[in-house]
Scaffold this motif. Structure first.
Motif, PDB file in Angstrom:
ATOM      1  N   ASP A  84     -35.770  33.458  19.561  1.00 44.32           N
ATOM      2  CA  ASP A  84     -35.524  34.466  18.530  1.00 44.32           C
ATOM      3  C   ASP A  84     -34.851  35.673  19.163  1.00 44.32           C
ATOM      4  N   TYR A  85     -33.669  36.012  18.682  1.00 46.13           N
ATOM      5  CA  TYR A  85     -32.966  37.220  19.111  1.00 46.13           C
ATOM      6  C   TYR A  85     -32.762  38.090  17.881  1.00 46.13           C
ATOM      7  N   PHE A  86     -33.588  39.109  17.756  1.00 44.09           N
ATOM      8  CA  PHE A  86     -33.484  40.074  16.663  1.00 44.09           C
ATOM      9  C   PHE A  86     -33.578  39.386  15.311  1.00 44.09           C
ATOM     10  N   GLY A  87     -34.532  38.455  15.202  1.00 42.66           N
ATOM     11  CA  GLY A  87     -34.813  37.826  13.920  1.00 42.66           C
ATOM     12  C   GLY A  87     -33.959  36.629  13.572  1.00 42.66           C
ATOM     13  N   GLU A 107     -14.740  16.661   6.317  1.00 45.14           N
ATOM     14  CA  GLU A 107     -15.852  15.826   5.873  1.00 45.14           C
ATOM     15  C   GLU A 107     -17.093  16.229   6.660  1.00 45.14           C
ATOM     16  N   ASN A 108     -18.251  15.865   6.154  1.00 46.11           N
ATOM     17  CA  ASN A 108     -19.480  16.134   6.879  1.00 46.11           C
ATOM     18  C   ASN A 108     -19.741  14.981   7.836  1.00 46.11           C
ATOM     19  N   VAL A 109     -19.236  15.127   9.048  1.00 42.36           N
ATOM     20  CA  VAL A 109     -19.331  14.078  10.053  1.00 42.36           C
ATOM     21  C   VAL A 109     -20.789  13.748  10.381  1.00 42.36           C
ATOM     22  N   LEU A 110     -21.657  14.748  10.316  1.00 40.98           N
ATOM     23  CA  LEU A 110     -23.060  14.547  10.684  1.00 40.98           C
ATOM     24  C   LEU A 110     -23.941  14.161   9.496  1.00 40.98           C
ATOM     25  N   ALA A 111     -23.351  13.956   8.347  1.00 41.77           N
ATOM     26  CA  ALA A 111     -24.127  13.652   7.138  1.00 41.77           C
ATOM     27  C   ALA A 111     -25.023  12.437   7.339  1.00 41.77           C
ATOM     28  N   GLY A 112     -26.269  12.581   6.908  1.00 43.48           N
ATOM     29  CA  GLY A 112     -27.220  11.479   6.985  1.00 43.48           C
ATOM     30  C   GLY A 112     -27.991  11.400   8.277  1.00 43.48           C
ATOM     31  N   LYS A 113     -27.571  12.143   9.294  1.00 43.79           N
ATOM     32  CA  LYS A 113     -28.353  12.178  10.529  1.00 43.79           C
ATOM     33  C   LYS A 113     -29.617  13.004  10.303  1.00 43.79           C
ATOM     34  N   LEU A 114     -30.627  12.766  11.112  1.00 45.57           N
ATOM     35  CA  LEU A 114     -31.854  13.538  11.028  1.00 45.57           C
ATOM     36  C   LEU A 114     -31.733  14.774  11.901  1.00 45.57           C
ATOM     37  N   GLY A 115     -32.485  15.815  11.549  1.00 46.06           N
ATOM     38  CA  GLY A 115     -32.433  17.038  12.331  1.00 46.06           C
ATOM     39  C   GLY A 115     -33.716  17.822  12.249  1.00 46.06           C
ATOM     40  N   GLY A 116     -33.885  18.711  13.193  1.00 45.92           N
ATOM     41  CA  GLY A 116     -35.057  19.574  13.196  1.00 45.92           C
ATOM     42  C   GLY A 116     -34.810  20.790  14.055  1.00 45.92           C
ATOM     43  N   GLY A 117     -35.527  21.865  13.763  1.00 48.86           N
ATOM     44  CA  GLY A 117     -35.368  23.104  14.499  1.00 48.86           C
ATOM     45  C   GLY A 117     -36.629  23.508  15.238  1.00 48.86           C
ATOM     46  N   LEU A 118     -36.436  24.193  16.358  1.00 50.79           N
ATOM     47  CA  LEU A 118     -37.535  24.742  17.138  1.00 50.79           C
ATOM     48  C   LEU A 118     -37.152  26.146  17.582  1.00 50.79           C
ATOM     49  N   ALA A 119     -38.144  27.007  17.754  1.00 55.35           N
ATOM     50  CA  ALA A 119     -37.864  28.378  18.138  1.00 55.35           C
ATOM     51  C   ALA A 119     -38.947  28.921  19.050  1.00 55.35           C
ATOM     52  N   THR A 120     -38.557  29.874  19.869  1.00 56.34           N
ATOM     53  CA  THR A 120     -39.521  30.636  20.646  1.00 56.34           C
ATOM     54  C   THR A 120     -39.345  32.105  20.277  1.00 56.34           C
ATOM     55  N   ALA A 121     -40.434  32.845  20.327  1.00 52.99           N
ATOM     56  CA  ALA A 121     -40.388  34.249  19.919  1.00 52.99           C
ATOM     57  C   ALA A 121     -41.462  35.037  20.658  1.00 52.99           C
ATOM     58  N   GLY A 122     -41.397  36.351  20.524  1.00 53.93           N
ATOM     59  CA  GLY A 122     -42.407  37.190  21.150  1.00 53.93           C
ATOM     60  C   GLY A 122     -43.683  37.242  20.347  1.00 53.93           C
ATOM     61  N   CYS A 126     -43.066  37.355  13.555  1.00 56.08           N
ATOM     62  CA  CYS A 126     -41.961  38.315  13.588  1.00 56.08           C
ATOM     63  C   CYS A 126     -40.743  37.700  14.272  1.00 56.08           C
ATOM     64  N   GLY A 127     -39.870  37.074  13.505  1.00 52.51           N
ATOM     65  CA  GLY A 127     -38.601  36.615  14.045  1.00 52.51           C
ATOM     66  C   GLY A 127     -38.411  35.123  14.082  1.00 52.51           C
ATOM     67  N   GLY A 128     -39.434  34.381  14.477  1.00 50.79           N
ATOM     68  CA  GLY A 128     -39.277  32.941  14.610  1.00 50.79           C
ATOM     69  C   GLY A 128     -38.927  32.260  13.306  1.00 50.79           C
ATOM     70  N   ALA A 133     -35.069  29.325   9.878  1.00 57.55           N
ATOM     71  CA  ALA A 133     -34.366  29.303   8.593  1.00 57.55           C
ATOM     72  C   ALA A 133     -32.862  29.113   8.795  1.00 57.55           C
ATOM     73  N   LEU A 134     -32.296  29.767   9.797  1.00 63.09           N
ATOM     74  CA  LEU A 134     -30.857  29.617  10.034  1.00 63.09           C
ATOM     75  C   LEU A 134     -30.540  28.212  10.543  1.00 63.09           C
ATOM     76  N   ILE A 135     -31.416  27.661  11.385  1.00 61.51           N
ATOM     77  CA  ILE A 135     -31.205  26.295  11.851  1.00 61.51           C
ATOM     78  C   ILE A 135     -31.276  25.330  10.666  1.00 61.51           C
ATOM     79  N   ASP A 136     -32.243  25.546   9.769  1.00 63.16           N
ATOM     80  CA  ASP A 136     -32.343  24.711   8.569  1.00 63.16           C
ATOM     81  C   ASP A 136     -31.067  24.796   7.735  1.00 63.16           C
ATOM     82  N   GLN A 137     -30.522  26.011   7.620  1.00 61.48           N
ATOM     83  CA  GLN A 137     -29.288  26.193   6.847  1.00 61.48           C
ATOM     84  C   GLN A 137     -28.134  25.444   7.506  1.00 61.48           C
TER      85      GLN A 137
END
Length: 205
Positions: A84-87, A107-122, A126-128, A133-137
């Protein structure tokens, strides 16, 4: 099944890499072929806004992103991790996201692939969340299927976020630890790795 982990931290091999590594280890234990990529070790330039990718699924720039494009095409699932850098995500992670534009404009070259996000924060709350959310977007923009892990039992956290907050001292000041000490964050990361492979098996990947 191939699972690609991309670490957007500026510090290779540290806390964010450990969290992502826990997810990849769980995926490997479930039978997946895994790989960890440290963006900080790659030479990836900024998008220059030339708009060449408006007409093709490749980038006009030539750098280490070329090899990463190939790894992303070959992967069945992509796990993206950032501190997390400033939220929100780190600048290195955002630059990586920007450079995936050629996989979206024609085209959406990555369409149909699976994905997931991970974060570290202080801090715990607050922030993670903004980082995830941005990774999900980003996953949604590429029409990927986002996996949100939850270990059995009571809900423990909004996602795979490991924090350095260990509580307050007697004076009410934060007590810090390595994010590697966040048992909850790492439990959810391992669940994410396992869930990615389980869903992939159901989809025949």
């Amino acid at each position: 099944m191939k699972v690609l982990g991309v670490n957007g931290s500026h510090r290779a091999g540290k806390g964010t890499a450990a969290l992502l590594g826990a997810a990849l280890e769980a995926a490997a234990a479930a039978g997946a072929d895994t790989e960890l990529v440290e963006l900080s070790k790659l030479d990836i330039g900024f998008c220059i806004g030339c708009n060449r990718c408006m007409a093709q699924t490749s980038c006009a720039l030539t750098d280490d992103m070329d090899e990463l494009y190939g790894k992303m095409r070959a992967a069945d699932a992509i796990l993206l991790a950032s501190p997390d850098y400033f939220g929100t995500v780190s600048a290195r992670t955002k630059n990586f996201m920007d450079r995936t534009r050629p996989f979206h404009m024609v085209e959406n070259v990555l369409a149909g692939k699976l994905g997931g996000g991970l974060a570290t924060a202080g801090l715990n709350n607050c922030g993670g969340e903004g980082t995830l959310a941005l990774i999900d977007q980003w996953l949604a923009t590429h029409e990927m299927l986002a996996v949100h892990a939850r270990p059995a039992g009571a809900p423990l956290a909004p996602g795979a976020i490991a924090t350095g907050f260990a509580g307050l001292d007697e004076g009410g000041q934060p007590v810090w630890r390595s994010v590697k000490g966040d048992a909850i964050g790492f439990a959810i990361a391992r669940q994410l790795g396992a869930d990615i492979v389980a869903l992939g098996a159901r989809l025949g990947l």
